[in-house]
Write a protein that holds these residues in place. Structure first.
Motif, PDB file in Angstrom:
ATOM      1  N   ARG A 127     -25.748  59.455  14.682  1.00 59.92           N
ATOM      2  CA  ARG A 127     -26.747  59.852  15.671  1.00 59.92           C
ATOM      3  C   ARG A 127     -27.578  61.058  15.241  1.00 59.92           C
ATOM      4  O   ARG A 127     -28.795  60.979  15.178  1.00 59.92           O
ATOM      5  CB  ARG A 127     -26.055  60.156  17.009  1.00 59.92           C
ATOM      6  N   ARG A 128     -26.929  62.140  14.876  1.00 61.58           N
ATOM      7  CA  ARG A 128     -27.685  63.379  14.674  1.00 61.58           C
ATOM      8  C   ARG A 128     -28.539  63.341  13.399  1.00 61.58           C
ATOM      9  O   ARG A 128     -29.674  63.809  13.399  1.00 61.58           O
ATOM     10  CB  ARG A 128     -26.747  64.581  14.641  1.00 61.58           C
ATOM     11  N   PHE A 129     -28.000  62.815  12.278  1.00 59.71           N
ATOM     12  CA  PHE A 129     -28.759  62.784  11.039  1.00 59.71           C
ATOM     13  C   PHE A 129     -29.929  61.807  11.096  1.00 59.71           C
ATOM     14  O   PHE A 129     -30.825  61.870  10.262  1.00 59.71           O
ATOM     15  CB  PHE A 129     -27.845  62.420   9.861  1.00 59.71           C
ATOM     16  N   THR A 130     -29.912  60.902  12.058  1.00 54.58           N
ATOM     17  CA  THR A 130     -30.995  59.923  12.137  1.00 54.58           C
ATOM     18  C   THR A 130     -32.333  60.568  12.494  1.00 54.58           C
ATOM     19  O   THR A 130     -33.374  59.921  12.385  1.00 54.58           O
ATOM     20  CB  THR A 130     -30.663  58.838  13.177  1.00 54.58           C
ATOM     21  N   ALA A 131     -32.303  61.821  12.918  1.00 52.90           N
ATOM     22  CA  ALA A 131     -33.558  62.523  13.193  1.00 52.90           C
ATOM     23  C   ALA A 131     -34.343  62.812  11.921  1.00 52.90           C
ATOM     24  O   ALA A 131     -35.546  63.098  11.978  1.00 52.90           O
ATOM     25  CB  ALA A 131     -33.276  63.830  13.938  1.00 52.90           C
ATOM     26  N   LEU A 132     -33.674  62.736  10.763  1.00 56.53           N
ATOM     27  CA  LEU A 132     -34.350  62.989   9.489  1.00 56.53           C
ATOM     28  C   LEU A 132     -35.034  61.722   9.009  1.00 56.53           C
ATOM     29  O   LEU A 132     -34.399  60.664   8.918  1.00 56.53           O
ATOM     30  CB  LEU A 132     -33.337  63.456   8.436  1.00 56.53           C
ATOM     31  N   PRO A 133     -36.334  61.771   8.691  1.00 56.65           N
ATOM     32  CA  PRO A 133     -37.067  60.562   8.281  1.00 56.65           C
ATOM     33  C   PRO A 133     -36.460  59.891   7.049  1.00 56.65           C
ATOM     34  O   PRO A 133     -36.413  58.663   6.978  1.00 56.65           O
ATOM     35  CB  PRO A 133     -38.484  61.092   7.987  1.00 56.65           C
ATOM     36  N   GLU A 134     -35.982  60.679   6.086  1.00 62.24           N
ATOM     37  CA  GLU A 134     -35.468  60.093   4.857  1.00 62.24           C
ATOM     38  C   GLU A 134     -34.072  59.514   5.020  1.00 62.24           C
ATOM     39  O   GLU A 134     -33.613  58.740   4.171  1.00 62.24           O
ATOM     40  CB  GLU A 134     -35.455  61.149   3.741  1.00 62.24           C
ATOM     41  N   TYR A 135     -33.383  59.861   6.096  1.00 62.89           N
ATOM     42  CA  TYR A 135     -31.997  59.438   6.256  1.00 62.89           C
ATOM     43  C   TYR A 135     -31.898  57.930   6.450  1.00 62.89           C
ATOM     44  O   TYR A 135     -31.002  57.272   5.893  1.00 62.89           O
ATOM     45  CB  TYR A 135     -31.370  60.174   7.437  1.00 62.89           C
ATOM     46  N   ALA A 136     -32.802  57.370   7.237  1.00 60.36           N
ATOM     47  CA  ALA A 136     -32.736  55.940   7.528  1.00 60.36           C
ATOM     48  C   ALA A 136     -32.927  55.091   6.279  1.00 60.36           C
ATOM     49  O   ALA A 136     -32.455  53.949   6.223  1.00 60.36           O
ATOM     50  CB  ALA A 136     -33.786  55.582   8.574  1.00 60.36           C
ATOM     51  N   ALA A 137     -33.624  55.620   5.266  1.00 56.86           N
ATOM     52  CA  ALA A 137     -33.885  54.854   4.049  1.00 56.86           C
ATOM     53  C   ALA A 137     -32.699  54.846   3.092  1.00 56.86           C
ATOM     54  O   ALA A 137     -32.705  54.098   2.110  1.00 56.86           O
ATOM     55  CB  ALA A 137     -35.121  55.414   3.338  1.00 56.86           C
ATOM     56  N   ARG A 181     -27.886  63.990  -4.879  1.00 55.51           N
ATOM     57  CA  ARG A 181     -29.103  63.852  -4.068  1.00 55.51           C
ATOM     58  C   ARG A 181     -30.348  64.221  -4.886  1.00 55.51           C
ATOM     59  O   ARG A 181     -31.404  63.623  -4.739  1.00 55.51           O
ATOM     60  CB  ARG A 181     -29.012  64.743  -2.830  1.00 55.51           C
ATOM     61  N   ALA A 182     -30.211  65.232  -5.754  1.00 56.82           N
ATOM     62  CA  ALA A 182     -31.342  65.614  -6.609  1.00 56.82           C
ATOM     63  C   ALA A 182     -31.696  64.475  -7.555  1.00 56.82           C
ATOM     64  O   ALA A 182     -32.875  64.167  -7.778  1.00 56.82           O
ATOM     65  CB  ALA A 182     -31.005  66.884  -7.395  1.00 56.82           C
ATOM     66  N   GLU A 183     -30.684  63.839  -8.117  1.00 53.24           N
ATOM     67  CA  GLU A 183     -30.930  62.727  -9.043  1.00 53.24           C
ATOM     68  C   GLU A 183     -31.554  61.539  -8.325  1.00 53.24           C
ATOM     69  O   GLU A 183     -32.367  60.804  -8.894  1.00 53.24           O
ATOM     70  CB  GLU A 183     -29.605  62.314  -9.692  1.00 53.24           C
ATOM     71  N   GLU A 184     -31.176  61.356  -7.054  1.00 53.62           N
ATOM     72  CA  GLU A 184     -31.712  60.230  -6.281  1.00 53.62           C
ATOM     73  C   GLU A 184     -33.105  60.512  -5.718  1.00 53.62           C
ATOM     74  O   GLU A 184     -33.737  59.611  -5.164  1.00 53.62           O
ATOM     75  CB  GLU A 184     -30.747  59.907  -5.134  1.00 53.62           C
ATOM     76  N   GLY A 185     -33.567  61.757  -5.837  1.00 54.29           N
ATOM     77  CA  GLY A 185     -34.919  62.083  -5.398  1.00 54.29           C
ATOM     78  C   GLY A 185     -35.038  62.567  -3.973  1.00 54.29           C
ATOM     79  O   GLY A 185     -36.152  62.724  -3.468  1.00 54.29           O
ATOM     80  N   LEU A 186     -33.914  62.828  -3.299  1.00 58.21           N
ATOM     81  CA  LEU A 186     -33.979  63.359  -1.941  1.00 58.21           C
ATOM     82  C   LEU A 186     -34.530  64.781  -1.981  1.00 58.21           C
ATOM     83  O   LEU A 186     -34.134  65.590  -2.817  1.00 58.21           O
ATOM     84  CB  LEU A 186     -32.589  63.354  -1.306  1.00 58.21           C
ATOM     85  N   GLU A 187     -35.428  65.094  -1.070  1.00 58.21           N
ATOM     86  CA  GLU A 187     -36.013  66.433  -1.030  1.00 58.21           C
ATOM     87  C   GLU A 187     -34.948  67.469  -0.648  1.00 58.21           C
ATOM     88  O   GLU A 187     -34.070  67.199   0.180  1.00 58.21           O
ATOM     89  CB  GLU A 187     -37.165  66.488  -0.023  1.00 58.21           C
ATOM     90  N   LEU A 188     -35.051  68.646  -1.257  1.00 59.79           N
ATOM     91  CA  LEU A 188     -34.092  69.710  -0.965  1.00 59.79           C
ATOM     92  C   LEU A 188     -34.134  70.095   0.510  1.00 59.79           C
ATOM     93  O   LEU A 188     -33.093  70.357   1.127  1.00 59.79           O
ATOM     94  CB  LEU A 188     -34.387  70.938  -1.834  1.00 59.79           C
ATOM     95  N   SER A 189     -35.319  70.130   1.099  1.00 55.07           N
ATOM     96  CA  SER A 189     -35.435  70.517   2.513  1.00 55.07           C
ATOM     97  C   SER A 189     -34.656  69.545   3.406  1.00 55.07           C
ATOM     98  O   SER A 189     -34.002  69.966   4.364  1.00 55.07           O
ATOM     99  CB  SER A 189     -36.908  70.550   2.926  1.00 55.07           C
ATOM    100  N   SER A 190     -34.698  68.254   3.092  1.00 56.35           N
ATOM    101  CA  SER A 190     -33.955  67.272   3.891  1.00 56.35           C
ATOM    102  C   SER A 190     -32.450  67.443   3.695  1.00 56.35           C
ATOM    103  O   SER A 190     -31.671  67.309   4.649  1.00 56.35           O
ATOM    104  CB  SER A 190     -34.376  65.852   3.502  1.00 56.35           C
TER     105      SER A 190
END
Length: 514
Positions: free
Chosen positions: A154-164, A209-218
């Motif tokens: 529930r809570r992490f779903t607020a992040l746009p990149e999380y759903a992907a 996460r860095a290798e996968e390209g996830l933004e540090l802010s997310s």
């Protein structure tokens, strides 16, 4: 915290019927008894608070923070469906007792609000508080799995990149990280010692996460969301009388969150820098292979069909830049181009200078400012530019760009980007021809007379205007006439004629390029 039955009436919950039966004065007295005079200030109370604020602003500020904390707890209880005020009453009572302990002068408030390195310096650490904090943390341990599921579902779903993200990553890997993070905090909160090695799972996940390209802010946002969820759990689990323990846990949580976020950020940035270094090394190899007419398919990156090729020559007063100095200039140029150009920037350095391969859609006229602006104080940058028709044409275009840059540099052109049209005559005259040595030999008789060579050059630069030439040389116009005549007598070619002027111009160019 156990829920009370819906029919149970909390002392602070007043029904309309009770309001109608109870006079305002009695109502105020009962509320004052239940919640404390600080929540309903009288004139005397207001004067006391004003005096306290003036006497010790830090103590007053801490009191205000505690009051806001109590109100936040009331709101949380309301949202959860529990009776309002029970936790807030305990918090307000704790605030009053703390202020009374400080005394009218507020002595010790600075130590409370701005404590030393550990909790003890903040007035929060004592045996009773530590024991209560450990008990509160222990009651929360049974909720770790539930809270980890709540975070991932529930809570992490607020992040746009999380759903992907892949489902197994969300439900397994991220949920496991959340559980370990919550347990780590609860261990610290219970007074059990943690080690730096306990951060390994978080730093390893950060590198992934860095290798996968996830933004540090997310990535960091997930830690702050988790911290807020843990704080909600603590507030929901705390009982009246545990306000001091809750404050101690809040302080420990902030400190622990700071350690984790710092470690995660360092690990993420280190991995990203390693990835960038690998990518740049690959791009350098692709540039080298293209310049050498070698196949590049093995690198896994398809190059552009055609390129704009730049050759950079940088110098300072003492001569051309070499080694580290040249590398720094090229690095600054690459950084500027990467933010300007839509496409891959390929860079390779050899004895001819730094070669940069850009997509052919880039216009050289758009590059003058960022390229020349990369020069540090006292440095001068000239760039040769040429286009390749296809991949096989890259070596020819690179050789042309290098030759253009060399000519622009040798003939003291102003800093800028030069194409073939800009130096066409010089380019043609400097080509490999049998007559070039003989043409350059025109100036040999003037080798012992540098003032004559300088006068002929200034005469050409000022469009054969003897007065402008004289001003540039700080001599009389007659001196210019005498020197030009001397040059004609020594060489047998008069620079004051059209044919002689062309020969002198060609000879001067060839000598500069030699």
């Amino acid at each position: 915290m156990p829920h009370e039955p819906p029919s149970a009436k909390h002392p602070n919950q007043r029904s309309p019927a009770k309001d109608a039966q109870q006079p305002p004065a009695e109502d105020a007295a009962q509320r004052s008894s239940a919640k404390g005079a600080d929540e309903h200030p009288t004139a005397e109370n207001t004067d006391q608070r004003s005096s306290a604020k003036n006497a010790n602003p830090r103590a007053f500020a801490e009191d205000a923070n505690r009051q806001a904390f109590a109100e936040d707890a009331d709101r949380r209880a309301s949202v959860a469906g529990r009776p309002l005020g029970r936790f807030a009453e305990g918090e307000a009572q704790g605030a009053r007792e703390k202020n009374e302990a400080l005394g009218p002068s507020g002595e010790g408030a600075g130590r409370m609000a701005f404590g030393g390195d550990e909790d003890q310096g903040a007035g929060l650490e004592d045996a009773e508080t530590r024991k209560a904090a450990a008990a509160l943390a222990g009651r929360c341990e049974r909720q770790v799995n539930r809270l980890a599921r709540e975070l991932t579902e529930r809570r992490f779903t607020a992040l746009p990149e999380y759903a992907a993200l892949p489902e197994d990553m969300r439900t397994l890997e991220i949920a496991d990280t959340a559980r370990q993070g919550i347990r780590r905090f609860l261990r610290e909160a219970s007074g059990r010692r943690t080690r730096d090695s306990d951060l390994r799972v978080f730093t390893e996940r950060a590198a992934q996460r860095a290798e996968e390209g996830l933004e540090l802010s997310s990535l960091l946002e997930t830690y702050f969301i988790a911290a807020e969820a843990v704080w909600d759990m603590l507030c929901d689990t705390a009982l009246p009388g545990e306000e001091a323990a809750l404050r101690l846990l809040a302080r420990r949580q902030l400190r622990g969150l700071g350690h984790v976020v710092t470690a995660v950020t360092d690990a993420y940035q280190a991995e990203r820098e390693a990835i960038r270094a690998e990518q740049r090394e690959t791009l350098r190899e692709i540039a080298r292979a293209l310049l050498a007419s070698e196949p590049v398919g093995r690198y896994g990156i398809a190059p552009s069909a055609s390129h704009l090729i730049l050759t950079v020559r940088a110098r300072e007063a003492g001569g051309p830049l070499r080694g580290i100095a040249e590398h720094r200039v090229l690095r600054r140029i690459r950084t500027r181009l990467e933010s300007l150009v839509d496409g891959v920037v390929l860079l390779h350095r050899d004895e001819r200078g730094g070669h940069i391969l850009l997509p052919s859609s880039v216009r050289p006229s758009d590059l003058a400012e960022p390229l020349v602006g990369a020069a540090a104080a006292g440095e001068r940058i000239v760039v040769g530019a040429a286009r390749s028709a296809d991949v096989a044409d890259v070596p020819r275009a690179a050789a042309q760009a290098a030759r253009i840059a060399r000519i622009a540099d040798a003939t003291d052109r102003p800093p800028g980007v030069y194409e073939l049209d800009d130096i066409l005559l010089d380019y043609h005259l400097s080509g490999p021809a049998d007559s070039a040595p003989l043409l350059a030999a025109l100036l040999d008789p003037l080798d012992g007379r540098p003032e004559l060579v300088a006068t002929v050059r200034a005469y050409l630069d000022h469009d054969m205007d003897r007065r402008r030439t004289a001003r540039a040389l700080a001599v009389h116009p007659n001196t210019v006439d005498n020197r030009l005549a001397s040059a004609a007598r020594l060489t047998g070619v008069d620079p004051r004629t059209a044919r002689g002027l062309l020969r002198y111009a060609a000879a001067l160019t060839l000598r500069q390029l030699d």
